[in-house]
Design an enzyme around this catalytic site. Sequence first.
Site, PDB file in Angstrom:
ATOM      1  N   ALA A 155      -0.546  -2.369  -6.277  1.00  0.00           N
ATOM      2  CA  ALA A 155      -0.743  -0.929  -6.063  1.00  0.00           C
ATOM      3  C   ALA A 155      -1.132  -0.160  -7.316  1.00  0.00           C
ATOM      4  O   ALA A 155      -1.606   0.974  -7.226  1.00  0.00           O
ATOM      5  CB  ALA A 155       0.524  -0.319  -5.467  1.00  0.00           C
ATOM      6  N   HIS A 170     -17.552 -13.352   2.670  1.00  0.00           N
ATOM      7  CA  HIS A 170     -17.503 -12.151   1.827  1.00  0.00           C
ATOM      8  C   HIS A 170     -17.965 -12.464   0.404  1.00  0.00           C
ATOM      9  O   HIS A 170     -17.339 -12.068  -0.570  1.00  0.00           O
ATOM     10  CB  HIS A 170     -16.086 -11.574   1.839  1.00  0.00           C
ATOM     11  CG  HIS A 170     -15.942 -10.265   1.111  1.00  0.00           C
ATOM     12  ND1 HIS A 170     -16.695  -9.154   1.429  1.00  0.00           N
ATOM     13  CD2 HIS A 170     -15.142  -9.901   0.083  1.00  0.00           C
ATOM     14  CE1 HIS A 170     -16.352  -8.153   0.612  1.00  0.00           C
ATOM     15  NE2 HIS A 170     -15.416  -8.583  -0.213  1.00  0.00           N
ATOM     16  N   ASN A 200      -6.751 -15.569  -9.228  1.00  0.00           N
ATOM     17  CA  ASN A 200      -6.374 -14.881  -7.991  1.00  0.00           C
ATOM     18  C   ASN A 200      -5.742 -15.797  -6.945  1.00  0.00           C
ATOM     19  O   ASN A 200      -4.916 -15.356  -6.148  1.00  0.00           O
ATOM     20  CB  ASN A 200      -7.574 -14.137  -7.409  1.00  0.00           C
ATOM     21  CG  ASN A 200      -7.933 -12.908  -8.228  1.00  0.00           C
ATOM     22  OD1 ASN A 200      -7.279 -12.607  -9.221  1.00  0.00           O
ATOM     23  ND2 ASN A 200      -8.968 -12.197  -7.831  1.00  0.00           N
ATOM     24  N   ILE A 216      -8.197  -0.838  -7.298  1.00  0.00           N
ATOM     25  CA  ILE A 216      -8.281  -0.628  -5.846  1.00  0.00           C
ATOM     26  C   ILE A 216      -6.961  -0.088  -5.326  1.00  0.00           C
ATOM     27  O   ILE A 216      -6.924   0.823  -4.501  1.00  0.00           O
ATOM     28  CB  ILE A 216      -8.630  -1.943  -5.106  1.00  0.00           C
ATOM     29  CG1 ILE A 216     -10.009  -2.451  -5.524  1.00  0.00           C
ATOM     30  CG2 ILE A 216      -8.574  -1.742  -3.586  1.00  0.00           C
ATOM     31  CD1 ILE A 216     -10.308  -3.874  -5.073  1.00  0.00           C
ATOM     32  N   ASP A 273       3.767  -3.870  -7.822  1.00  0.00           N
ATOM     33  CA  ASP A 273       2.903  -4.422  -8.861  1.00  0.00           C
ATOM     34  C   ASP A 273       3.786  -4.939  -9.987  1.00  0.00           C
ATOM     35  O   ASP A 273       5.008  -4.752  -9.960  1.00  0.00           O
ATOM     36  CB  ASP A 273       1.896  -3.377  -9.375  1.00  0.00           C
ATOM     37  CG  ASP A 273       0.549  -4.021  -9.732  1.00  0.00           C
ATOM     38  OD1 ASP A 273       0.553  -5.089 -10.384  1.00  0.00           O
ATOM     39  OD2 ASP A 273      -0.503  -3.465  -9.363  1.00  0.00           O
ATOM     40  N   ARG A 320     -21.178  -0.769   3.538  1.00  0.00           N
ATOM     41  CA  ARG A 320     -22.429  -0.776   2.756  1.00  0.00           C
ATOM     42  C   ARG A 320     -23.645  -0.921   3.657  1.00  0.00           C
ATOM     43  O   ARG A 320     -24.648  -0.214   3.477  1.00  0.00           O
ATOM     44  CB  ARG A 320     -22.387  -1.922   1.744  1.00  0.00           C
ATOM     45  CG  ARG A 320     -21.469  -1.657   0.576  1.00  0.00           C
ATOM     46  CD  ARG A 320     -21.211  -2.917  -0.224  1.00  0.00           C
ATOM     47  NE  ARG A 320     -20.584  -2.613  -1.510  1.00  0.00           N
ATOM     48  CZ  ARG A 320     -19.883  -3.480  -2.225  1.00  0.00           C
ATOM     49  NH1 ARG A 320     -19.710  -4.714  -1.776  1.00  0.00           N
ATOM     50  NH2 ARG A 320     -19.358  -3.131  -3.387  1.00  0.00           N
TER      51      ARG A 320
END
EC number: 1.1.1.37
Length: 338
Positions: free
Chosen positions: A32, A200, A117, A36, A57, A176
């Site tokens: 958080a 993605h 990640n 983003i 976080d 988009r």
Amino acid sequence: MLSALARPASAALRRSFSTSAQNNAKVAVLGASGGIGQPLSLLLKNSPLVSRLTLYDIAHTPGVAADLSHIETKAAVKGYLGPEQLPDCLKGCDVVVIPAGVPRKPGMTRDDLFNTNATIVATLTAACAQHCPEAMICVIANPVNSTIPITAEVFKKHGVYNPNKIFGVTTLDIVRANTFVAELKGLDPARVNVPVIGGHAGKTIIPLISQCTPKVDFPQDQLTALTGRIQEAGTEVVKAKAGAGSATLSMAYAGARFVFSLVDAMNGKEGVVECSFVKSQETECTYFSTPLLLGKKGIEKNLGIGKVSSFEEKMISDAIPELKASIKKGEDFVKTLK
């Protein structure tokens, strides 16, 4: 046909300002404090659909939570800091959104983020499997083509896997596509809907312009250029930010749009359709993004690919080997975990 089922792009965000007795979703944002996470948390705090917003976080969450808590909307906000506080952040959550992870820098692909990640997502989703196994899990952290298989395998390890509740948030690709088509045709982007299927990342992002609502036509050279721009739009932002990050504000908007659609469907609203990267039998890939009819328990029905042009058919064929490799990479990663 599929795109006709979907409501116009901004309807979910507009609808988040409606009133309903069921507007009491408990939402957690993991990551958080990041680029983003902060704007996403702001959008969630601003919505009457959310009654409790828990922010997690490894740094700065108490400050972000204190700041957001002063906003005059009903969602009660609380910040949680560090792994020892993560269980309390997750308890009782209906929806968990995971934007945590490192952002792309110039010259990096989404796949370059994998090593860092993958570990972050595996750790966070393991906590979700333990402390809120029934929650909807919305993963933003890239590479989504691998982090969703990671999430699924982690939930399987804990014996609580439900494929209808795990979503790879690809909504920014749709946002988009809607925007770029609207720009070229002089349309209101809020009234344009382009399904985007596949994955993605790069060429796995497959905009189905042939299914656009309203119907639009482009000469082949313009269609090829438009498709390429949609596929590389993230890189466009990374370059424009010149080392200062990746798409954060538009991603936060897209993440909020997806969460609001999901909560609407959980509240019993019918006909809510969003594309998302999920467990799938639509192609030979075990995960694939297609339009989904959302319901009270997550995915109500996978609406599939529908009728596509020969140009789109070739893009699907070209994307499958890369998608399969990314999926396998995610699944293999979980096998290495203790």
